[in-house]
Design an enzyme around this catalytic site. Structure first.
Site, mmCIF file in Angstrom:
data_model
loop_
_atom_site.group_PDB
_atom_site.id
_atom_site.type_symbol
_atom_site.label_atom_id
_atom_site.label_comp_id
_atom_site.label_asym_id
_atom_site.label_seq_id
_atom_site.Cartn_x
_atom_site.Cartn_y
_atom_site.Cartn_z
ATOM 1 N N GLU A 257 0.809 -1.208 0.000
ATOM 2 C CA GLU A 257 0.000 0.000 0.000
ATOM 3 C C GLU A 257 0.854 1.276 0.000
ATOM 4 O OE1 GLU A 257 -3.344 0.535 -0.391
ATOM 5 O OE2 GLU A 257 -2.737 2.635 -0.341
ATOM 6 N N THR A 299 -5.576 1.796 -5.831
ATOM 7 C CA THR A 299 -5.228 0.377 -5.680
ATOM 8 C C THR A 299 -5.902 -0.471 -6.756
ATOM 9 O OG1 THR A 299 -5.296 0.716 -3.299
ATOM 10 C CG2 THR A 299 -5.084 -1.542 -4.052
HETATM 11 C C1 GP9 Z 1 -8.863 -0.476 0.321
HETATM 12 C C2 GP9 Z 1 -7.443 -0.376 -0.066
HETATM 13 C C3 GP9 Z 1 -7.052 1.065 -0.249
HETATM 14 O O1 GP9 Z 1 -9.429 -1.721 0.224
HETATM 15 O O2 GP9 Z 1 -7.162 -1.145 -1.157
HETATM 16 O O3 GP9 Z 1 -7.501 1.591 -1.418
HETATM 17 P P1 GP9 Z 1 -6.864 2.908 -2.068
HETATM 18 O O4 GP9 Z 1 -7.495 4.086 -1.388
HETATM 19 O O5 GP9 Z 1 -5.385 2.876 -1.830
HETATM 20 O O6 GP9 Z 1 -7.210 2.818 -3.507
HETATM 21 MN MN MN Z 2 -3.725 1.707 -2.307
#
Ligand code: GP9
Ligand code: MN
Length: 630
Positions: A257, A299
């Site tokens: 992340e 993401t």
């Molecule tokens: C939420 C995580 C975050 O499930 O994948 O999402 P993002 O805000 O980074 O797109």
């Molecule tokens: Mn993300």
């Protein structure tokens, strides 16, 4: 005095005050809340007049209501416009971008935002709403008196003024930026030159436009795309040096992340930020010139790129706008080869529409929040903390039939970078004074620890040596809004040249038993699918993919961003500012050097969009793919 009274009676004063209020706060937002980069006096002038026409236009609609309902209609429109403005102000604080209609459709995500959204709202934001309260109070007090009563001729004149100002605005905007309306990826310029409200009208037209594209699409368009992907770099036949080297192994993907590459091998307060990843890069293929290509879908865009080798959209997220399309994604391909494709993530299954999209991509199972034991203590921000996430995932992994293709999506290192427990803080925050940047290093350090634990557990569970690991950063974590703090961290000024290269995310491909190597290849997430398939020894059939195996010898060093920026081994092209740089010196060079790159990016992104908007792979299913399989 009498004249004044009659003006007041007809509602002129109320109308004028409302316009001034709305104009003032819109102008204030354009000047302070968004970084629009005003370059000259004309642009400054445009910025000042640009809200007027749309404010008059929308508020004027109230005159089409009966005098009895007029005040109410007026205030509803006024509040809606305030809401649009305010929502953009808040959205911009994190995304450094404006809301598009497809993004609004993802409202389900916003309901889940919780802590992230709260952190984005400031106490002074109340200023955006005070005028609404004042005006409502005013209309209530006025109740017994007639509401705004203008002659028809006055209303007609009002709309003539709207047209006049609108025309001046458009012609000045066109002077400043020819082809403004066709260069859709540049929302910043659209808002700067058309204003925030007109931008939303434009955006709505665009949305309607793209929805009709599927209806009119035909298989000829696919032929054009196939010609391009087959032709460029002769990529279909290119096999990397490591072709088939991991055949039959499990594949574990770890989406890291908000992980940007600058944290790798960097120290803060004399301490490594990612000690485990740093060690892992030594005995892995570590791509240090690897970029994300994500857009508003964050993401989910990175997931789309990973599994399809196609680009996300310039507006919204494919995961929500086109989840019903036909795809030819890695999970589906691997399933045919006997793999078990699954995804694991500690957030609700509906977030980013994953529950629907994963089925379209061919995942067998999605282990989401519902499958994990999520409590107050073991969750923070969006959901399950990374360490319990990996811990609880182990038995799920064990239960899978091998070989598997398992995508783990981490989450703790997500804006606003919160750790709620002292034990999780393994490094002191940075000291730039910018909270997000300062905390980022702490959540990053925690994520690193989680990945380390996961590797240990894989070894303990005896699955490590039969598995290849692909770890990649999903997108940026620190947006341009934090350039001051970032330049303090990096010790240099952040120009477009640096900003573009800050979009590097780590890519670490770890194959147990194989020696590590630092890779200089310039590539991006769009290249992941062919790279993984080639490592597994699986050859593309007639497939539409825009990436190239990162190990292929003849591959061009290239990364195309969603906004049209390009990085190669020699040049950096920053699309937003339209500047071409020499990569080795960092100096600005002639535009024409980057012109072919700019063209190529435009073409490739357009073709990829065509496939998504037209749902073109449904035609592939019927003709080429079947033919290819024979
Ligand atoms: C939420 C995580 C975050 O499930 O994948 O999402 P993002 O805000 O980074 O797109
Ligand atoms: Mn993300």
């Amino acid at each position: 005095m009498n004249e004044y009274k009659s003006l007041l009676k007809k509602g002129w004063l109320f109308f004028t005050v409302a316009i001034v209020f709305l104009w003032a706060k819109t102008y204030y937002a354009l000047k302070t809340a968004f970084t629009l980069d005003i370059e000259n006096n004309t642009q400054q002038f445009i910025l000042a007049i640009t809200p007027i026409s749309s404010i008059l236009f929308f508020l004027g609609l109230a005159f089409f209501f009966s005098p009895k309902r007029r005040n109410k209609a007026f205030m509803v429109i006024y509040s809606l416009m305030t809401f649009v403005l305010f929502a953009n102000v808040v959205y911009f604080r994190f995304f450094n971008d404006f809301i598009t209609l497809p993004v609004l459709m993802q409202y389900k995500n916003f309901l889940d935002l919780g802590g992230s959204a709260k952190a984005l709202i400031h106490p002074t934001d109340i200023l955006y709403w005070i005028d609404v309260v004042i005006l409502i109070a005013w209309t209530v007090r006025q109740k017994t008196k007639p509401s705004m009563r203008f002659k028809k001729r006055t209303v007609a004149m009002l709309y003539a003024t709207v047209l006049g100002i609108g025309a001046v605005n458009l012609s000045l905007a066109n002077q400043e930026r020819p082809e403004l309306l066709t260069r859709t990826f540049d929302r910043m310029k659209l808002v700067k030159l058309l204003g925030i409200y007109n931008y939303h009208i434009y955006d709505s037209v665009m949305t309607a436009n793209t929805s009709t594209k599927r209806v009119f699409a035909d298989s000829d368009e696919l032929t054009e795309v196939l010609n391009y992907v087959n032709g460029q770099q002769g990529k279909m036949g290119v096999q990397g040096k490591y072709y088939g080297k991991a055949a039959g192994k499990n594949v574990v993907l770890i989406s890291l992340e908000s992980t940007q590459n600058f944290v790798i091998d960097r120290k803060l307060h004399g301490q490594e930020i990612t000690p485990f990843l740093n060690d892992l890069t030594d005995d892995s293929f570590y791509f240090k010139n690897f970029y994300h290509n994500t857009g508003q879908g964050k993401t989910s865009d990175s997931e789309f790129l990973l599994d399809n080798s196609m680009y996300g959209l310039s507006r919204g997220a494919v995961f929500t706008t086109n989840a019903g399309n036909e795809f030819n994604a890695t999970p589906e391909i691997l399933k045919e080869e006997g793999y078990t494709p699954v995804a694991l993530h500690g957030n609700h299954d509906t977030f980013w529409n994953r529950d629907v999209m994963y089925k379209s991509l061919g995942y067998d199972r999605y282990f989401s929040k519902e499958e994990y034991n999520v409590t107050e203590e073991n969750s923070v921000n969006y959901g399950l903390k990374d360490i319990p996430f990996f811990e609880q995932s182990m038995p799920m992994l064990k239960g899978l039939e091998e070989p598997y293709y398992a995508k783990f999506i981490t989450m703790t290192n997500h804006y606003p970078y919160i750790l709620d427990n002292e034990k999780m803080k393994m490094i002191e925050p940075a000291e730039t004074g910018d909270g997000s940047v300062d905390r980022y290093f702490q959540t990053m350090r925690y994520q690193d620890e989680a990945v380390k634990k996961f590797f240990q557990m894989m070894k303990e569970q005896g699955e490590y040596k039969d598995t290849i690991f692909v770890l990649y950063g999903d997108h940026y974590g620190i947006s341009d809004n934090h350039n001051r703090a970032m330049s303090e961290i990096l010790g240099k000024e952040i120009r477009p040249f640096e900003r573009v290269q800050l979009q590097k995310v780590p890519l670490i491909i770890h194959i147990p038993g194989m020696e590590g190597k630092e890779m200089n290849t310039v590539g991006s997430q769009v290249d992941l699918k062919p790279t993984i398939l080639h490592l597994l020894g699986i050859k593309e059939k007639h497939d539409v993919q825009f990436g190239v195996d990162l190990f292929a010898k003849e591959r061009e060093d290239l990364a195309i961003f969603r906004d049209g920026s390009v990085v190669t081994d020699k040049y950096v092209y920053a699309a937003k500012e339209d500047i071409c740089y020499d990569k080795s010196t960092g100096e600005e060079i002639e535009d024409k050097t980057c012109a072919p790159l700019k063209q190529k990016a435009k073409k490739e992104l357009e073709l990829s969009d065509k496939v998504v908007h037209g749902d073109l792979l449904r035609f592939l299913e019927k003709n080429q793919k079947i033919e290819g399989k024979k």
